[in-house]
Each structure stands twice: as C-alpha cells, then as structure tokens.
Design a protein around this motif. Structure first.
Motif, PDB file in Angstrom:
ATOM      1  N   VAL A  88       0.891  -1.154   0.000  1.00 33.05           N
ATOM      2  CA  VAL A  88       0.000   0.000   0.000  1.00 33.05           C
ATOM      3  C   VAL A  88       0.928   1.202   0.000  1.00 33.05           C
ATOM      4  CG1 VAL A  88      -1.844   1.231   1.188  1.00 33.05           C
ATOM      5  CG2 VAL A  88      -1.701  -1.261   1.349  1.00 33.05           C
ATOM      6  N   PRO A  89       1.084   1.858  -1.158  1.00 33.13           N
ATOM      7  CA  PRO A  89       2.184   2.817  -1.270  1.00 33.13           C
ATOM      8  C   PRO A  89       1.885   4.143  -0.573  1.00 33.13           C
ATOM      9  CG  PRO A  89       0.973   2.723  -3.321  1.00 33.13           C
ATOM     10  CD  PRO A  89       0.321   1.731  -2.402  1.00 33.13           C
ATOM     11  N   GLU A  90       2.964   4.855  -0.336  1.00 36.26           N
ATOM     12  CA  GLU A  90       2.880   6.210   0.182  1.00 36.26           C
ATOM     13  C   GLU A  90       2.052   7.040  -0.804  1.00 36.26           C
ATOM     14  OE1 GLU A  90       6.721   7.946   0.102  1.00 36.26           O
ATOM     15  OE2 GLU A  90       6.309   9.333   1.733  1.00 36.26           O
ATOM     16  N   GLY A  91       1.149   7.839  -0.294  1.00 43.51           N
ATOM     17  CA  GLY A  91       0.322   8.655  -1.184  1.00 43.51           C
ATOM     18  C   GLY A  91      -0.787   7.863  -1.850  1.00 43.51           C
ATOM     19  N   ARG A  92      -0.917   6.595  -1.477  1.00 41.04           N
ATOM     20  CA  ARG A  92      -2.034   5.719  -1.883  1.00 41.04           C
ATOM     21  C   ARG A  92      -2.038   5.309  -3.341  1.00 41.04           C
ATOM     22  NH1 ARG A  92      -4.154   9.018   2.384  1.00 41.04           N
ATOM     23  NH2 ARG A  92      -4.638  10.760   1.022  1.00 41.04           N
ATOM     24  N   ARG A  93      -1.713   6.212  -4.243  1.00 41.12           N
ATOM     25  CA  ARG A  93      -1.594   5.902  -5.668  1.00 41.12           C
ATOM     26  C   ARG A  93      -2.771   5.106  -6.225  1.00 41.12           C
ATOM     27  NH1 ARG A  93       4.479   6.550  -7.139  1.00 41.12           N
ATOM     28  NH2 ARG A  93       3.463   7.010  -9.090  1.00 41.12           N
ATOM     29  N   LEU A  94      -3.963   5.608  -6.013  1.00 38.26           N
ATOM     30  CA  LEU A  94      -5.145   4.996  -6.613  1.00 38.26           C
ATOM     31  C   LEU A  94      -5.211   5.412  -8.077  1.00 38.26           C
ATOM     32  CD1 LEU A  94      -7.623   5.815  -3.742  1.00 38.26           C
ATOM     33  CD2 LEU A  94      -6.580   3.614  -4.228  1.00 38.26           C
ATOM     34  N   PHE A  95      -6.118   4.789  -8.827  1.00 33.17           N
ATOM     35  CA  PHE A  95      -6.384   5.243 -10.185  1.00 33.17           C
ATOM     36  C   PHE A  95      -7.539   6.230 -10.089  1.00 33.17           C
ATOM     37  CE2 PHE A  95      -4.824   0.837 -10.507  1.00 33.17           C
ATOM     38  CZ  PHE A  95      -3.616   1.123 -11.113  1.00 33.17           C
ATOM     39  N   PRO A  96      -7.236   7.540 -10.113  1.00 34.99           N
ATOM     40  CA  PRO A  96      -8.255   8.539  -9.753  1.00 34.99           C
ATOM     41  C   PRO A  96      -9.450   8.565 -10.688  1.00 34.99           C
ATOM     42  CG  PRO A  96      -6.294   9.606 -10.651  1.00 34.99           C
ATOM     43  CD  PRO A  96      -5.945   8.164 -10.449  1.00 34.99           C
ATOM     44  N   LYS A  97      -9.227   8.212 -11.967  1.00 33.22           N
ATOM     45  CA  LYS A  97     -10.323   8.296 -12.935  1.00 33.22           C
ATOM     46  C   LYS A  97     -11.041   6.966 -13.127  1.00 33.22           C
ATOM     47  CE  LYS A  97      -8.297  12.117 -15.466  1.00 33.22           C
ATOM     48  NZ  LYS A  97      -7.719  12.503 -16.761  1.00 33.22           N
ATOM     49  N   LEU A  98     -10.697   5.987 -12.303  1.00 34.19           N
ATOM     50  CA  LEU A  98     -11.479   4.748 -12.301  1.00 34.19           C
ATOM     51  C   LEU A  98     -12.385   4.771 -11.067  1.00 34.19           C
ATOM     52  CD1 LEU A  98      -8.954   1.901 -13.257  1.00 34.19           C
ATOM     53  CD2 LEU A  98     -10.473   3.197 -14.738  1.00 34.19           C
ATOM     54  N   THR A  99     -13.488   4.044 -11.150  1.00 36.23           N
ATOM     55  CA  THR A  99     -14.398   4.006 -10.010  1.00 36.23           C
ATOM     56  C   THR A  99     -13.795   3.152  -8.897  1.00 36.23           C
ATOM     57  OG1 THR A  99     -15.535   2.039 -10.764  1.00 36.23           O
ATOM     58  CG2 THR A  99     -16.393   4.149 -11.571  1.00 36.23           C
ATOM     59  N   VAL A 100     -14.426   3.223  -7.736  1.00 35.00           N
ATOM     60  CA  VAL A 100     -13.996   2.417  -6.591  1.00 35.00           C
ATOM     61  C   VAL A 100     -13.951   0.941  -6.971  1.00 35.00           C
ATOM     62  CG1 VAL A 100     -14.721   1.634  -4.305  1.00 35.00           C
ATOM     63  CG2 VAL A 100     -14.789   4.076  -4.874  1.00 35.00           C
ATOM     64  N   GLN A 101     -15.042   0.481  -7.579  1.00 36.33           N
ATOM     65  CA  GLN A 101     -15.089  -0.937  -7.940  1.00 36.33           C
ATOM     66  C   GLN A 101     -14.022  -1.285  -8.976  1.00 36.33           C
ATOM     67  OE1 GLN A 101     -18.686  -2.839  -7.829  1.00 36.33           O
ATOM     68  NE2 GLN A 101     -18.166  -4.494  -9.216  1.00 36.33           N
ATOM     69  N   GLU A 102     -13.813  -0.398  -9.955  1.00 30.80           N
ATOM     70  CA  GLU A 102     -12.789  -0.664 -10.971  1.00 30.80           C
ATOM     71  C   GLU A 102     -11.399  -0.714 -10.343  1.00 30.80           C
ATOM     72  OE1 GLU A 102     -14.911   1.280 -14.958  1.00 30.80           O
ATOM     73  OE2 GLU A 102     -13.774   2.557 -13.612  1.00 30.80           O
ATOM     74  N   ASN A 103     -11.142   0.168  -9.360  1.00 35.49           N
ATOM     75  CA  ASN A 103      -9.865   0.130  -8.643  1.00 35.49           C
ATOM     76  C   ASN A 103      -9.678  -1.220  -7.956  1.00 35.49           C
ATOM     77  OD1 ASN A 103      -7.908   2.594  -8.127  1.00 35.49           O
ATOM     78  ND2 ASN A 103      -9.905   3.457  -8.608  1.00 35.49           N
ATOM     79  N   LEU A 104     -10.741  -1.692  -7.304  1.00 33.13           N
ATOM     80  CA  LEU A 104     -10.651  -2.970  -6.600  1.00 33.13           C
ATOM     81  C   LEU A 104     -10.399  -4.112  -7.586  1.00 33.13           C
ATOM     82  CD1 LEU A 104     -13.525  -2.532  -4.000  1.00 33.13           C
ATOM     83  CD2 LEU A 104     -11.066  -2.544  -3.555  1.00 33.13           C
ATOM     84  N   LEU A 105     -11.093  -4.065  -8.732  1.00 31.51           N
ATOM     85  CA  LEU A 105     -10.910  -5.131  -9.718  1.00 31.51           C
ATOM     86  C   LEU A 105      -9.502  -5.103 -10.300  1.00 31.51           C
ATOM     87  CD1 LEU A 105     -14.383  -5.063 -11.490  1.00 31.51           C
ATOM     88  CD2 LEU A 105     -13.511  -6.764  -9.884  1.00 31.51           C
ATOM     89  N   MET A 106      -8.924  -3.898 -10.422  1.00 33.84           N
ATOM     90  CA  MET A 106      -7.531  -3.803 -10.882  1.00 33.84           C
ATOM     91  C   MET A 106      -6.621  -4.593  -9.958  1.00 33.84           C
ATOM     92  SD  MET A 106      -7.098  -2.304 -13.669  1.00 33.84           S
ATOM     93  CE  MET A 106      -5.352  -2.605 -13.518  1.00 33.84           C
ATOM     94  N   GLY A 107      -6.946  -4.563  -8.651  1.00 34.20           N
ATOM     95  CA  GLY A 107      -6.134  -5.302  -7.688  1.00 34.20           C
ATOM     96  C   GLY A 107      -6.111  -6.796  -7.972  1.00 34.20           C
ATOM     97  N   ALA A 108      -7.198  -7.290  -8.539  1.00 34.82           N
ATOM     98  CA  ALA A 108      -7.301  -8.731  -8.772  1.00 34.82           C
ATOM     99  C   ALA A 108      -6.767  -9.143 -10.133  1.00 34.82           C
ATOM    100  CB  ALA A 108      -8.761  -9.163  -8.628  1.00 34.82           C
ATOM    101  N   SER A 109      -5.844  -8.353 -10.698  1.00 36.13           N
ATOM    102  CA  SER A 109      -5.343  -8.657 -12.039  1.00 36.13           C
ATOM    103  C   SER A 109      -4.522  -9.933 -12.102  1.00 36.13           C
ATOM    104  CB  SER A 109      -4.486  -7.493 -12.555  1.00 36.13           C
ATOM    105  OG  SER A 109      -5.281  -6.353 -12.746  1.00 36.13           O
TER     106      SER A 109
END
Lengths: 243, 290
Positions: A88-109
């Motif tokens: 879980v990186p410093e500054g969180r580094r989420l994908f800001p233009k993806l939705t919450v669910q899309e971010n979570l699904l990215m995790g399961a790549s």
C-alpha cells in the motif's frame, strides 16, 4: 504455510544519494512489525527496495511465501507482487479516474487473485462498507480517509501473503488514523497476513504491532523485541512520546 | 433557403458521417486519449486499411467490411511491433514528446510514399452490391455507402467500450496512463499493456479504412484531412472516454454537414477546429471529461 521477509545489509538510494546504509530486519510468519522513523529516514525507500522499485546496491532481500524462499533483488515490481507481496504505497496511488469498484478489480489482475475475486470483493465491501456505498464513484473524488481504505482494500484484492503498508496515517484526520489502524489489524487477522508497516505515528502503530524497529538516517537504531520493550525504550520515549 | 427536408437530410447525413468519424477517432481515443501517445500517423494507418480493402476487393471481390475485420489482427501485430520500437527508442529514455512526434510524422510519410510509389496518386475504390443503393424514408435519403459504415462504426465503438469497461486488460489500459507504478503494484506489466493497447488502436484503423473507401474513392494523401478531425474528436470527447468520443464524433459530423449544406463545402474543414476552439475556451476538459 509460513510467510516471512528478511532483509540483510541492504544499501540503496537514488543516484548519488545513499538513503539506506546497510539495513537488516526480519518479519516472521504472522507478525505485524512496525518500522518507525521520521521523514526521510528511509522507510519508504526500504519498502520500494523490497518491491523492486528501487534496486539495492548491496545486501540481500528474501521472502518465504508458502514455505518457498524467493530472492527478491533483481525482480520487477510486478514479479514481486505476483509472488504474493503487496504494497500500500505512500500517497495511496489509486487510479483517480477509475471508479472504486474498478480500482478494486484492478487489484485482482494477477492470476492467483482472479480465482478469489468474488470472495475477496465481498470481503472488502463487508470490511469497508463505505466502499460498497461508493462503488460507482470515481476514486479521485473521495476523501483522504476513504481513499486510504480503498488503497488497503485494493492491496487485499491482490490476495497477498505479505502486506507492506507505507505510512497509512499520512494526511488523515486523527479519527481516520485510529480507524485505519484498526482495519489493518482486522485484515491481518482475517487473512492471516504477515505485515510490515512503516509509520511516523508511534502511538497508533504500537497498538497493533507485535514488535518494531526504529530507523534513523538509513540504519536501524533500535530493535524492540516486544510491544513493552518499544514503549519503555528511552529513545522512543524521547522522540515519539515527548517524555 | 432552409427547408424542412433539406435540414432533415443534412442532419441525417451528418449523423451517418459522424458515426464514421467515430471509427476514425476510436483508435486515437485509445492511443492518444488513454496512452498519451501522439500518434499523428493514425490516419495514415486508416489509409493503409483502405488500400488493403481496395487490393483484396479488386483482386478477389471480398466484401470490404469483411476485409477490414480480417485485416485487423495483422494491423494489431503491426501496431504492437511499432510500439515496441517507439518504446525502445523514445519512451524508455523519456524522449517521447518531441522525438516521438517526429517518429510518427516520419511513419505517416513513409506509409503515404510507399502507397504512392506502388499505386500512384489515382483515386481507388471498392465494389460491393450495396454501394450505390439507398433507402428513402419519407423525404430522408439513407445511402448505403454511408449507412453501412455507420452501423459498423457503432458496433466497433460498442465493442471497444465494453472491452475497456469489462475486461482486466481493458481496465489496465485505462489505468496505465493514470499511474504506471500503481499498475505494477497490481502485478501488471505496463509496457505489455501499452503494447497491447497500441495494437488494438491500430487494429481499428483496418476497419476504419475499409469504411473510408466504402464512403468514397481514396488516394494516399486523403488521410491528412482526418488528422485534425480525429484529434479534435478525442479532445472534445474528454480524452480517452469512448462514449464521449462517440458523441463528439456525431456532433462534429452533424455540424460539418449543416455547414456544408447551408454555407458551402469550403467551410467544412474549418468546422473541426472551430468546434474544438470553442469547446476548449468554454470547457477545457472536453465535453465529457471525467
């Protein structure tokens, strides 16, 4: 099966700037280890060295995943993640233009995570109800505390065995810091994770850590073998508790 | 004089034209909108697609749309190979902004010159049963040479939209320009994702090229007319949003058709930039920017 991390004599930096001056530490199976230190001490650099983002100039980094030992030096970040180590990186580094669910699904790549996607998604929504409510919202539009929850949940979606968390409390209101730390403890318990957490906030970190290290100017200044020994250490009392 | 049937015909013609523009711009919506690669040669790939359709159609009489679909995998491989070169030569060393632009400029000229050397500067066209046919609903004309490209373009847009939204690779394509390192922390190799996405973008050019040559005859340099339009559509659509790109393409098609009908064809090329300038002045993130 056992999962652990060991770092021996690691030196690393950026160009001519040496940040880590020979660091050794270990996280044993099922432990939560706190890595304490002020800004610029080298906590993030150490996490990046483990993940293959920064290449060490000397030393050894190895992880045991399900009883199999892997040498991490020289691996790319995606290879390290694929072994079952998440950051879980410093500054969180989420994908800001993806939705919450899309971010979570990215995790399961990664392949090992895809098989557990429904189970892990349900677990994340149960553990972080706010993410379920906001699953269609863009990640960039959420508050800092919510983003930290999403960053944690997204790392869980990669189905890790070892979880590294870099300064979860940075930029969060005190109430969110306490809540985040509780959630980390809950995730660790439910998933049987082995956790290394970098933190500046000693009081919060020590609530869930089994033991810890204090890093100063790129080397380990103090190693506390238990929660009590951390709390009673003179340097920690001076630096973090103002006593 | 503005009459109801003239207006209706202009709007319908513009709608059909706009659908075709979506097929022209969709590859760029991926390559420029999602990956931030200024592939100025994209219209040249579309011309290459048009010539592929011309060659196979004139020699074997295969339907141009079918040729476009069949050629897409080859274009995909070519695109993936070109990205590999682009990455190795420019992106890896951080020189993509200027040298990369020159690279795609060069690629554009090479494609054009090769086509001119081999096929000359004559206009080429394809044969198909439906070209020249048309439907008439009331006083509105629906020529098949516009209707077929429109239908194919809508299917292509819907397909790409679903692919990007519903698959792991599709979401990774959306994510890679937002945060490369974060993508690596998901266990995904960003270079491989970009290579795949670039290939996908170029593959759409095979289909767009087939549609272009169904609409009308093509010669090697007509691609240049589409550079401004395609980039304008992607920016108007909000950079990388497929649904935004589609609506922007329809708007541009309709406005262009209205200008063409009521002010004369010489004004039409100015429309793309006029709409673009207006939008950038009023809404800098595009009409549908996230």
């Amino acid at each position: 099966m056992a999962n652990s991390l060991s770092i021996e004599g690691v030196r690393a930096g950026y160009g001519a700037v040496q940040v880590l001056e020979g660091i050794s530490l270990a996280v044993r199976d099922g432990e939560t280890v706190a890595l304490l230190g002020t800004n610029g001490a080298g906590k993030s650099t150490l996490m990046k060295a483990v993940m293959g983002i920064v290449t060490p100039s000397a030393g050894r980094i190895a992880a045991v995943i399900d009883d199999v030992e892997h040498d991490l030096v020289g691996k790319t970040p995606e290879e390290v993640v694929d072994l079952g180590i998440a950051l879980v990186p410093e500054g969180r580094r989420l994908f800001p233009k993806l939705t919450v669910q899309e971010n979570l699904l990215m995790g399961a790549s990664r392949r090992a995570a895809r098989g557990r996607i429904d189970e892990n998604l349900a677990f994340c929504f149960e553990t972080f109800p706010v993410l379920a409510e906001r699953r269609g919202q863009l990640a960039g539009s959420m508050s800092g505390g919510e983003q930290q929850m999403l960053a944690l949940a997204r790392a869980i979606m990669t189905a890790p065995k070892i979880l590294l968390i870099d300064e979860p409390s940075v930029g969060l209101a005190p109430i969110f810091v306490a809540r985040t730390v509780e959630k980390i403890a809950e995730l660790k318990r439910r998933f049987g994770l082995t956790v290394l957490m970098a933190e500046q906030n000693f009081t919060q970190a020590i609530k869930i850590a089994d033991r810890g290290y204090v890093i100063v100017h790129g080397h380990i200044e103090f190693e506390g073998e238990s929660r009590e020994s951390m709390q009673n250490n003179d340097m920690i009392r001076r630096l973090y508790l103002g006593m | 004089m503005v009459t109801a049937d003239l207006l209706a015909n202009a709007v319908v013609a513009g709608l059909l034209l706009g659908g075709f523009y979506a097929a022209v711009a969709i590859g760029l919506a991926i390559i420029f909108g999602q990956l931030d690669i200024v592939n100025i040669a994209h219209p040249a790939f579309i011309i290459a697609g048009a010539y592929t359709a011309y060659i196979l159609n004139s020699r074997f009489g295969i339907d141009p749309v079918l040729i476009g679909v069949l050629a897409a995998p080859l274009f995909f491989l070519a695109g993936a190979g070109i990205y590999r070169v682009y990455y190795g030569a420019f992106e890896r060393t951080g020189q993509e902004s200027l040298s990369g632009l020159a690279f795609f400029f060069g690629l554009m000229f090479i494609i054009e010159v090769v086509l001119i050397l081999v096929y000359g500067v004559d206009y080429r066209l394809v044969q198909a049963g439906y070209i020249g046919e048309s439907w008439r609903i009331g006083f509105v004309d629906l020529p098949f040479r516009m209707l077929v490209p429109f239908v194919v373009a809508v299917a292509l847009t819907a397909g790409i939209y679903l692919y990007l939204a519903r698959t792991f690779t599709g979401r990774a394509i959306q994510a890679v320009a937002q945060d490369r390192l974060a993508l690596q922390l998901m266990g995904v190799n960003p270079i491989r994702v970009k290579q795949w996405a670039f290939g996908l973008g170029i593959a759409t050019a095979a289909i767009a090229g087939a549609l272009l040559i169904i609409i009308g005859p093509v010669e090697p340099s007509v691609g240049r007319q589409y550079i401004g339009r395609a980039f304008a559509i992607v920016v108007l659509g909000g950079m990388g949003s497929i649904s935004g790109m589609f609506i922007a393409a329809l708007i541009l098609g309709i406005v262009e058709s209205l200008v063409n009908t009521f002010m004369g064809p010489s004004w039409a090329p100015a429309v793309a930039f006029g709409v673009l300038l207006l939008t950038l002045a009023l809404r800098p993130s595009g009409l549908f920017g996230r």
